[in-house]
Design a protein around this motif. Structure first.
Motif, short mmCIF file in Angstrom:
data_model
loop_
_atom_site.label_atom_id
_atom_site.label_comp_id
_atom_site.label_asym_id
_atom_site.label_seq_id
_atom_site.Cartn_x
_atom_site.Cartn_y
_atom_site.Cartn_z
N UNK A 169 1.87 3.15 9.62
CA UNK A 169 2.67 2.58 10.71
C UNK A 169 3.17 3.68 11.65
N UNK A 170 3.62 4.78 11.09
CA UNK A 170 4.12 5.89 11.91
C UNK A 170 2.99 6.48 12.75
N UNK A 171 1.81 6.62 12.18
CA UNK A 171 0.67 7.16 12.91
C UNK A 171 0.25 6.22 14.03
N UNK A 172 0.25 4.94 13.76
CA UNK A 172 -0.10 3.95 14.78
C UNK A 172 0.92 3.98 15.92
N UNK A 173 2.20 4.11 15.59
CA UNK A 173 3.24 4.19 16.62
C UNK A 173 3.10 5.46 17.44
N UNK A 174 2.74 6.59 16.81
CA UNK A 174 2.53 7.84 17.55
C UNK A 174 1.34 7.71 18.49
N UNK A 175 0.30 7.04 18.01
CA UNK A 175 -0.90 6.90 18.80
C UNK A 175 -0.64 6.06 20.05
N UNK A 176 0.17 5.05 19.94
CA UNK A 176 0.46 4.19 21.07
C UNK A 176 1.66 4.67 21.87
N UNK A 177 2.21 5.80 21.51
CA UNK A 177 3.44 6.28 22.13
C UNK A 177 3.33 6.52 23.62
N UNK A 178 2.22 7.00 24.13
CA UNK A 178 2.13 7.34 25.54
C UNK A 178 1.42 6.30 26.36
N UNK A 179 1.38 5.08 25.93
CA UNK A 179 0.60 4.08 26.62
C UNK A 179 1.29 3.47 27.83
N UNK A 180 2.42 4.02 28.26
CA UNK A 180 3.05 3.52 29.46
C UNK A 180 2.17 3.80 30.68
N UNK A 181 1.25 4.72 30.57
CA UNK A 181 0.40 5.10 31.67
C UNK A 181 -0.93 4.36 31.63
N UNK A 182 -1.05 3.38 30.75
CA UNK A 182 -2.32 2.69 30.56
C UNK A 182 -2.81 2.01 31.84
N UNK A 183 -1.92 1.59 32.70
CA UNK A 183 -2.34 0.93 33.93
C UNK A 183 -2.97 1.89 34.92
N UNK A 184 -2.80 3.18 34.72
CA UNK A 184 -3.36 4.17 35.65
C UNK A 184 -4.77 4.59 35.21
N UNK A 211 0.85 -1.19 0.00
CA UNK A 211 0.00 0.00 0.00
C UNK A 211 0.89 1.24 0.00
N UNK A 212 0.56 2.27 -0.78
CA UNK A 212 1.42 3.45 -0.86
C UNK A 212 1.53 4.23 0.45
N UNK A 213 0.54 4.10 1.32
CA UNK A 213 0.56 4.84 2.58
C UNK A 213 0.93 3.96 3.78
N UNK A 214 1.49 2.80 3.54
CA UNK A 214 1.78 1.87 4.63
C UNK A 214 2.75 2.46 5.65
N UNK A 215 3.78 3.11 5.21
CA UNK A 215 4.75 3.65 6.16
C UNK A 215 4.13 4.78 6.99
N UNK A 216 3.29 5.59 6.36
CA UNK A 216 2.62 6.66 7.09
C UNK A 216 1.64 6.09 8.12
#
Length: 146
Positions: free
Chosen positions: A21-36, A14-19
């Motif tokens: 993936x990057x968006x998904x990684x940004x979205x999950x970036x702050x999930x270290x606080x998910x347990x709170x 897919x032509x937008x696959x890398x974009x």
């Protein structure tokens, strides 16, 4: 005529696959606080229901309404932390402010509160401050620095 037949292929082509993936990684970036997120939501639920649990709805009606509104606000913050973490973890300090307000509210909003009402709000406020500090500290560690 256009080729409209369904094709089964790998998403990597897919032509937008890398974009994506990057968006998904940004979205999950702050999930270290998910347990709170869960304890913050449960604290909000308890805060909203506490006037009926501790039985001070008749002796402190303004404080009962106050705790209901504050509990809803804490619960909404928790839902925001879960739904949009990269935007909402900046509001972790608001949890600390809500906690401090919950500690002093019985004397400002209430009318000569008894010990049970005071301890209830002090415990809720202290937990809100602690959870807010945990969220803020973990979010600050997880934020990438240039």
């Amino acid at each position: 005529m256009a080729n409209v037949s369904p094709t089964r292929g790998d998403i990597a082509s897919h032509p937008d696959a890398s974009e994506m993936r990057a968006r998904y990684a940004r979205m999950l970036g702050g999930r270290e606080v998910a347990l709170v997120d869960g304890p913050v939501f449960l604290l909000g639920l308890y805060c909203a229901a506490s006037p009926w649990i501790v039985h001070y709805t008749t002796s402190q009606p303004p404080l009962a309404t106050h705790n209901l509104i504050m509990g809803i606000a804490i619960g909404l913050l928790a839902l925001g932390f879960t739904r949009a973490p990269e935007r909402m973890y900046g509001l972790s300090w608001a949890m600390c402010a809500l906690g401090v307000w919950m500690i002093i509210a019985p004397w400002i909003v209430g009318d000569s509160p008894d010990a049970g009402v005071v301890w209830n709000n002090v415990i809720i406020g202290a937990l809100a401050v602690i959870l807010g500090l945990v969220c803020a500290g973990t979010a600050a560690k997880a934020t990438p620095r240039p």
